[in-house]
Write a protein that holds these residues in place. Sequence first.
Motif, PDB file in Angstrom:
ATOM      1  N   PHE A 164      12.488 -93.374  43.830  1.00 55.55           N
ATOM      2  CA  PHE A 164      11.758 -92.735  44.927  1.00 55.55           C
ATOM      3  C   PHE A 164      12.703 -92.387  46.074  1.00 55.55           C
ATOM      4  CE2 PHE A 164       7.213 -94.644  44.233  1.00 55.55           C
ATOM      5  CZ  PHE A 164       7.127 -93.984  43.026  1.00 55.55           C
ATOM      6  N   LEU A 165      13.552 -93.332  46.464  1.00 52.10           N
ATOM      7  CA  LEU A 165      14.449 -93.104  47.595  1.00 52.10           C
ATOM      8  C   LEU A 165      15.528 -92.074  47.272  1.00 52.10           C
ATOM      9  CD1 LEU A 165      14.840 -96.786  48.853  1.00 52.10           C
ATOM     10  CD2 LEU A 165      13.521 -94.935  49.916  1.00 52.10           C
ATOM     11  N   ASP A 166      16.018 -92.079  46.037  1.00 52.41           N
ATOM     12  CA  ASP A 166      17.047 -91.115  45.647  1.00 52.41           C
ATOM     13  C   ASP A 166      16.493 -89.697  45.559  1.00 52.41           C
ATOM     14  OD1 ASP A 166      19.060 -92.969  45.550  1.00 52.41           O
ATOM     15  OD2 ASP A 166      18.912 -93.317  43.392  1.00 52.41           O
ATOM     16  N   ASN A 167      15.173 -89.578  45.475  1.00 48.97           N
ATOM     17  CA  ASN A 167      14.550 -88.254  45.373  1.00 48.97           C
ATOM     18  C   ASN A 167      13.542 -88.052  46.511  1.00 48.97           C
ATOM     19  OD1 ASN A 167      14.275 -85.760  44.055  1.00 48.97           O
ATOM     20  ND2 ASN A 167      12.502 -86.448  42.887  1.00 48.97           N
ATOM     21  N   LYS A 168      13.818 -88.644  47.663  1.00 47.16           N
ATOM     22  CA  LYS A 168      12.818 -88.697  48.724  1.00 47.16           C
ATOM     23  C   LYS A 168      12.416 -87.315  49.247  1.00 47.16           C
ATOM     24  CE  LYS A 168      16.185 -89.620  52.444  1.00 47.16           C
ATOM     25  NZ  LYS A 168      16.559 -90.584  53.502  1.00 47.16           N
ATOM     26  N   LYS A 169      13.320 -86.363  49.282  1.00 49.62           N
ATOM     27  CA  LYS A 169      12.984 -85.036  49.817  1.00 49.62           C
ATOM     28  C   LYS A 169      11.927 -84.363  48.958  1.00 49.62           C
ATOM     29  CE  LYS A 169      15.000 -80.665  51.358  1.00 49.62           C
ATOM     30  NZ  LYS A 169      16.259 -79.873  51.528  1.00 49.62           N
ATOM     31  N   GLN A 199       7.003 -89.066  39.385  1.00 58.35           N
ATOM     32  CA  GLN A 199       7.046 -89.971  40.531  1.00 58.35           C
ATOM     33  C   GLN A 199       5.727 -90.032  41.292  1.00 58.35           C
ATOM     34  OE1 GLN A 199      10.580 -88.710  42.686  1.00 58.35           O
ATOM     35  NE2 GLN A 199      11.887 -89.979  41.399  1.00 58.35           N
ATOM     36  N   VAL A 200       5.071 -88.888  41.490  1.00 57.20           N
ATOM     37  CA  VAL A 200       3.767 -88.904  42.154  1.00 57.20           C
ATOM     38  C   VAL A 200       2.740 -89.710  41.360  1.00 57.20           C
ATOM     39  CG1 VAL A 200       1.780 -87.475  42.781  1.00 57.20           C
ATOM     40  CG2 VAL A 200       4.054 -86.856  43.575  1.00 57.20           C
ATOM     41  N   LYS A 249      18.382 -79.559  41.152  1.00 54.54           N
ATOM     42  CA  LYS A 249      17.318 -79.396  42.134  1.00 54.54           C
ATOM     43  C   LYS A 249      15.969 -79.193  41.472  1.00 54.54           C
ATOM     44  CE  LYS A 249      15.905 -76.662  46.163  1.00 54.54           C
ATOM     45  NZ  LYS A 249      16.262 -75.527  47.060  1.00 54.54           N
ATOM     46  N   ARG A 250      15.917 -78.304  40.486  1.00 56.62           N
ATOM     47  CA  ARG A 250      14.645 -78.044  39.802  1.00 56.62           C
ATOM     48  C   ARG A 250      14.181 -79.284  39.043  1.00 56.62           C
ATOM     49  NH1 ARG A 250      10.974 -74.481  38.397  1.00 56.62           N
ATOM     50  NH2 ARG A 250      10.157 -74.348  36.279  1.00 56.62           N
ATOM     51  N   HIS A 251      15.119 -79.992  38.431  1.00 60.02           N
ATOM     52  CA  HIS A 251      14.765 -81.233  37.738  1.00 60.02           C
ATOM     53  C   HIS A 251      14.059 -82.184  38.694  1.00 60.02           C
ATOM     54  CE1 HIS A 251      15.502 -85.478  36.769  1.00 60.02           C
ATOM     55  NE2 HIS A 251      15.356 -85.111  35.502  1.00 60.02           N
ATOM     56  N   ASP A 252      14.658 -82.423  39.845  1.00 54.08           N
ATOM     57  CA  ASP A 252      14.114 -83.412  40.772  1.00 54.08           C
ATOM     58  C   ASP A 252      12.783 -82.965  41.371  1.00 54.08           C
ATOM     59  OD1 ASP A 252      16.293 -84.901  40.153  1.00 54.08           O
ATOM     60  OD2 ASP A 252      17.231 -84.815  42.130  1.00 54.08           O
ATOM     61  N   THR A 288      19.991 -84.820  41.285  1.00 46.44           N
ATOM     62  CA  THR A 288      20.794 -84.220  42.361  1.00 46.44           C
ATOM     63  C   THR A 288      21.901 -85.170  42.817  1.00 46.44           C
ATOM     64  OG1 THR A 288      18.904 -82.910  43.110  1.00 46.44           O
ATOM     65  CG2 THR A 288      20.736 -83.196  44.647  1.00 46.44           C
ATOM     66  N   ALA A 289      21.532 -86.397  43.138  1.00 46.00           N
ATOM     67  CA  ALA A 289      22.524 -87.363  43.626  1.00 46.00           C
ATOM     68  C   ALA A 289      23.520 -87.734  42.543  1.00 46.00           C
ATOM     69  CB  ALA A 289      21.814 -88.619  44.138  1.00 46.00           C
ATOM     70  N   VAL A 290      23.041 -87.939  41.326  1.00 42.20           N
ATOM     71  CA  VAL A 290      23.926 -88.350  40.230  1.00 42.20           C
ATOM     72  C   VAL A 290      24.910 -87.245  39.880  1.00 42.20           C
ATOM     73  CG1 VAL A 290      24.030 -89.000  37.798  1.00 42.20           C
ATOM     74  CG2 VAL A 290      22.291 -90.012  39.279  1.00 42.20           C
ATOM     75  N   CYS A 291      24.412 -86.018  39.714  1.00 39.22           N
ATOM     76  CA  CYS A 291      25.288 -84.913  39.312  1.00 39.22           C
ATOM     77  C   CYS A 291      26.312 -84.589  40.397  1.00 39.22           C
ATOM     78  CB  CYS A 291      24.462 -83.678  38.974  1.00 39.22           C
ATOM     79  SG  CYS A 291      23.463 -83.866  37.470  1.00 39.22           S
ATOM     80  N   ALA A 292      25.888 -84.645  41.656  1.00 37.53           N
ATOM     81  CA  ALA A 292      26.828 -84.384  42.755  1.00 37.53           C
ATOM     82  C   ALA A 292      27.904 -85.453  42.791  1.00 37.53           C
ATOM     83  CB  ALA A 292      26.079 -84.340  44.092  1.00 37.53           C
ATOM     84  N   GLY A 293      27.503 -86.694  42.599  1.00 40.61           N
ATOM     85  CA  GLY A 293      28.472 -87.782  42.581  1.00 40.61           C
ATOM     86  C   GLY A 293      29.448 -87.675  41.436  1.00 40.61           C
ATOM     87  N   MET A 294      28.951 -87.272  40.274  1.00 46.62           N
ATOM     88  CA  MET A 294      29.815 -87.134  39.102  1.00 46.62           C
ATOM     89  C   MET A 294      30.820 -86.004  39.286  1.00 46.62           C
ATOM     90  SD  MET A 294      29.303 -89.414  36.791  1.00 46.62           S
ATOM     91  CE  MET A 294      28.085 -90.629  36.242  1.00 46.62           C
TER      92      MET A 294
END
Length: 273
Positions: A225-230, A181-182, A170-173, A95-101
């Motif tokens: 973890f922090l980049d996908n915290k939600k 991550q869990v 979103k679905r990826h994360d 989510t963060a990477v794709c939005a930034g790109m």
Amino acid sequence: MKIVIVGLGLIGGSIAKALKQNTSHQVLGMDTDQDSLLDACSCGAIDGKASLEDLKSADMVYLCVYPGGALDFAKEHGPKLKEGCVLTDTCGVKTAVCAGMEELAGGYIFVGGHPMAGKERSGFSTSDPSIFVGASYIIVPGKAPQWAVDLVEQQALSMGFGRIVRTDPKRHDQLIAFTSQVPHALACAYVTSPRCKDHQGFSAGSYRDVSRVANINHVLWSRLFLDNKKALTVELDELIGNLKAIRDAVDKGEEAELRELLRKAGDIKRQAG
């Protein structure tokens, strides 16, 4: 094609080796660690060190670095890439990477990627193209044209990946929070028990299965973890709730309730495969 791989750690090094073994592409590398570059050149994983001029003429660039590093690279070097160059990444969050790109969009074409393979250890010395054989490769197309998405898929298949999954950020994360991550968070929490140091002689497959990924790259995983915290906190809350249900049944001596919880878990696992 001329392919530049930025970051020759476990994944970048493995991609370089896989491409060199299975394709006729020219593969060049970039890394801040000069020893990794030298090792990659010496063993034939890359054809040479990529210069800034090589970036300008590259047909494809793999960003095998941390999420922040991928965006920093695009900010600094994106304008230098030629029109139509396919820029892809291997980051574990999207989510963060794709939005930034998308905000940095230039003449290059960005296609998100995530090879579902790895090891507990990191660095070029651990790189091994066999970790890709039969594994899944996730592609997040975004706004990329079909031909660019197909190109990333073709390269993944040529490296030995057995399954291509296309999805949105979103679905990826959400799913990576659950599948990757869990388990890492659980393993780290599990081995912090004071009993861990005494496990020798009392542990077998169950201990190994749960604790294996606790040998973690703490710098990378804390960032993931922090980049996908939600998405991660949702999954952790779900896990904590399920653990609490088992704990309460044990504490109260409710055998029938405990059996039902364990039976339900077994049914879900069998159905999911």
